[in-house]
Design a protein around this motif. Structure first.
Motif, PDB file in Angstrom:
ATOM      1  N   ARG A  91       0.856  -1.177   0.000  1.00 34.01           N
ATOM      2  CA  ARG A  91       0.000   0.000   0.000  1.00 34.01           C
ATOM      3  C   ARG A  91       0.896   1.232   0.000  1.00 34.01           C
ATOM      4  NH1 ARG A  91      -3.516   0.651   5.080  1.00 34.01           N
ATOM      5  NH2 ARG A  91      -1.948   2.153   5.725  1.00 34.01           N
ATOM      6  N   PHE A  92       0.501   2.246  -0.751  1.00 34.18           N
ATOM      7  CA  PHE A  92       1.268   3.481  -0.855  1.00 34.18           C
ATOM      8  C   PHE A  92       0.483   4.611  -0.202  1.00 34.18           C
ATOM      9  CE2 PHE A  92       2.736   0.671  -4.127  1.00 34.18           C
ATOM     10  CZ  PHE A  92       4.106   0.840  -4.110  1.00 34.18           C
ATOM     11  N   ASP A  93       1.055   5.174   0.856  1.00 32.55           N
ATOM     12  CA  ASP A  93       0.413   6.246   1.616  1.00 32.55           C
ATOM     13  C   ASP A  93       1.210   7.541   1.513  1.00 32.55           C
ATOM     14  OD1 ASP A  93      -1.165   4.141   2.464  1.00 32.55           O
ATOM     15  OD2 ASP A  93      -0.736   4.394   4.602  1.00 32.55           O
ATOM     16  N   ILE A  94       0.521   8.632   1.776  1.00 35.86           N
ATOM     17  CA  ILE A  94       1.177   9.932   1.932  1.00 35.86           C
ATOM     18  C   ILE A  94       0.777  10.457   3.300  1.00 35.86           C
ATOM     19  CG2 ILE A  94       1.360  12.323   1.113  1.00 35.86           C
ATOM     20  CD1 ILE A  94       0.573  11.268  -1.690  1.00 35.86           C
ATOM     21  N   ILE A  95       1.754  10.933   4.041  1.00 35.49           N
ATOM     22  CA  ILE A  95       1.473  11.605   5.314  1.00 35.49           C
ATOM     23  C   ILE A  95       1.947  13.042   5.186  1.00 35.49           C
ATOM     24  CG2 ILE A  95       1.994  11.747   7.777  1.00 35.49           C
ATOM     25  CD1 ILE A  95       2.143   8.732   7.865  1.00 35.49           C
ATOM     26  N   GLU A  96       1.011  13.959   5.415  1.00 40.68           N
ATOM     27  CA  GLU A  96       1.330  15.387   5.433  1.00 40.68           C
ATOM     28  C   GLU A  96       1.536  15.814   6.882  1.00 40.68           C
ATOM     29  OE1 GLU A  96      -1.402  17.342   1.940  1.00 40.68           O
ATOM     30  OE2 GLU A  96      -2.284  17.164   3.935  1.00 40.68           O
ATOM     31  N   ILE A  97       2.597  16.566   7.090  1.00 44.32           N
ATOM     32  CA  ILE A  97       2.866  17.136   8.407  1.00 44.32           C
ATOM     33  C   ILE A  97       2.886  18.652   8.252  1.00 44.32           C
ATOM     34  CG2 ILE A  97       4.483  17.279  10.351  1.00 44.32           C
ATOM     35  CD1 ILE A  97       3.451  14.426   9.952  1.00 44.32           C
ATOM     36  N   TYR A  98       2.068  19.311   9.046  1.00 48.64           N
ATOM     37  CA  TYR A  98       2.092  20.777   9.100  1.00 48.64           C
ATOM     38  C   TYR A  98       2.715  21.161  10.433  1.00 48.64           C
ATOM     39  CZ  TYR A  98      -1.189  20.745   5.191  1.00 48.64           C
ATOM     40  OH  TYR A  98      -1.778  20.554   3.977  1.00 48.64           O
ATOM     41  N   LEU A  99       3.895  21.785  10.354  1.00 50.91           N
ATOM     42  CA  LEU A  99       4.594  22.191  11.571  1.00 50.91           C
ATOM     43  C   LEU A  99       4.034  23.522  12.066  1.00 50.91           C
ATOM     44  CD1 LEU A  99       8.267  21.346  10.535  1.00 50.91           C
ATOM     45  CD2 LEU A  99       6.704  19.962  11.915  1.00 50.91           C
ATOM     46  N   ASN A 110      -3.647   4.468   0.731  1.00 45.86           N
ATOM     47  CA  ASN A 110      -3.889   4.133  -0.683  1.00 45.86           C
ATOM     48  C   ASN A 110      -3.883   5.396  -1.546  1.00 45.86           C
ATOM     49  OD1 ASN A 110      -4.237   1.239  -0.733  1.00 45.86           O
ATOM     50  ND2 ASN A 110      -6.086   1.592   0.459  1.00 45.86           N
ATOM     51  N   ALA A 111      -2.898   6.230  -1.345  1.00 46.35           N
ATOM     52  CA  ALA A 111      -2.838   7.519  -2.019  1.00 46.35           C
ATOM     53  C   ALA A 111      -2.558   7.380  -3.518  1.00 46.35           C
ATOM     54  CB  ALA A 111      -1.780   8.411  -1.374  1.00 46.35           C
ATOM     55  N   PHE A 112      -1.861   6.313  -3.900  1.00 43.99           N
ATOM     56  CA  PHE A 112      -1.560   6.100  -5.313  1.00 43.99           C
ATOM     57  C   PHE A 112      -1.188   4.664  -5.577  1.00 43.99           C
ATOM     58  CE2 PHE A 112       2.332   7.608  -3.292  1.00 43.99           C
ATOM     59  CZ  PHE A 112       3.296   6.728  -3.741  1.00 43.99           C
ATOM     60  N   MET A 113      -1.098   4.307  -6.850  1.00 45.72           N
ATOM     61  CA  MET A 113      -0.616   3.041  -7.420  1.00 45.72           C
ATOM     62  C   MET A 113      -1.432   2.691  -8.611  1.00 45.72           C
ATOM     63  SD  MET A 113       1.512   0.368  -7.284  1.00 45.72           S
ATOM     64  CE  MET A 113       1.613  -1.354  -7.698  1.00 45.72           C
TER      65      MET A 113
END
Length: 113
Positions: A91-99, A110-113
């Motif tokens: 599974r391909f995930d994206i995690i966004e972090i806002y500091l 499941n951000a892409f593939m």
């Protein structure tokens, strides 16, 4: 500490708290780099972490364009082959972090593939 590494540290803490086991960080090959490789049950999760302090240049997940996705996928497939992993789901995930004063996390499974 560099913003990107700080974001990856925060992402690792977050996924561990949510039942993932971190296998690798910053796995690099000629084809590309994977920020975090983790397991959750029988699922190999490839995670791209994008860290920002604001959205002046767009949302973090938008930086994971098709070209970047292709590099991550190729690198992940090599990782699977290198480690002889069979009968495993990817599974391909994206995690966004806002500091900020309070860090904000968005996790796209499941951000892409």
């Amino acid at each position: 500490m560099e913003k990107g590494f700080k974001g990856e540290d925060i992402a690792c803490e977050y996924i561990i708290e949510n039942g993932y086991q971190v296998l690798e960080r910053n796995f690099r090959l000629k084809t590309g780099e994977i920020d975090i490789i983790a397991m959750k049950e029988n699922l190999l999760v490839i995670i791209e972490v994008k860290t920002r302090t604001n959205i002046n240049y767009g949302y973090p997940y938008e930086a994971v364009n098709k070209r970047k996705q292709d590099k991550i996928i190729k690198t992940a497939l090599y990782y699977v082959k290198l480690h002889g992993l069979k009968n495993i789901q990817l599974r391909f995930d994206i995690i966004e972090i806002y500091l900020g004063k309070e860090n904000k996390i968005n996790h796209y499974e499941n951000a892409f593939m």
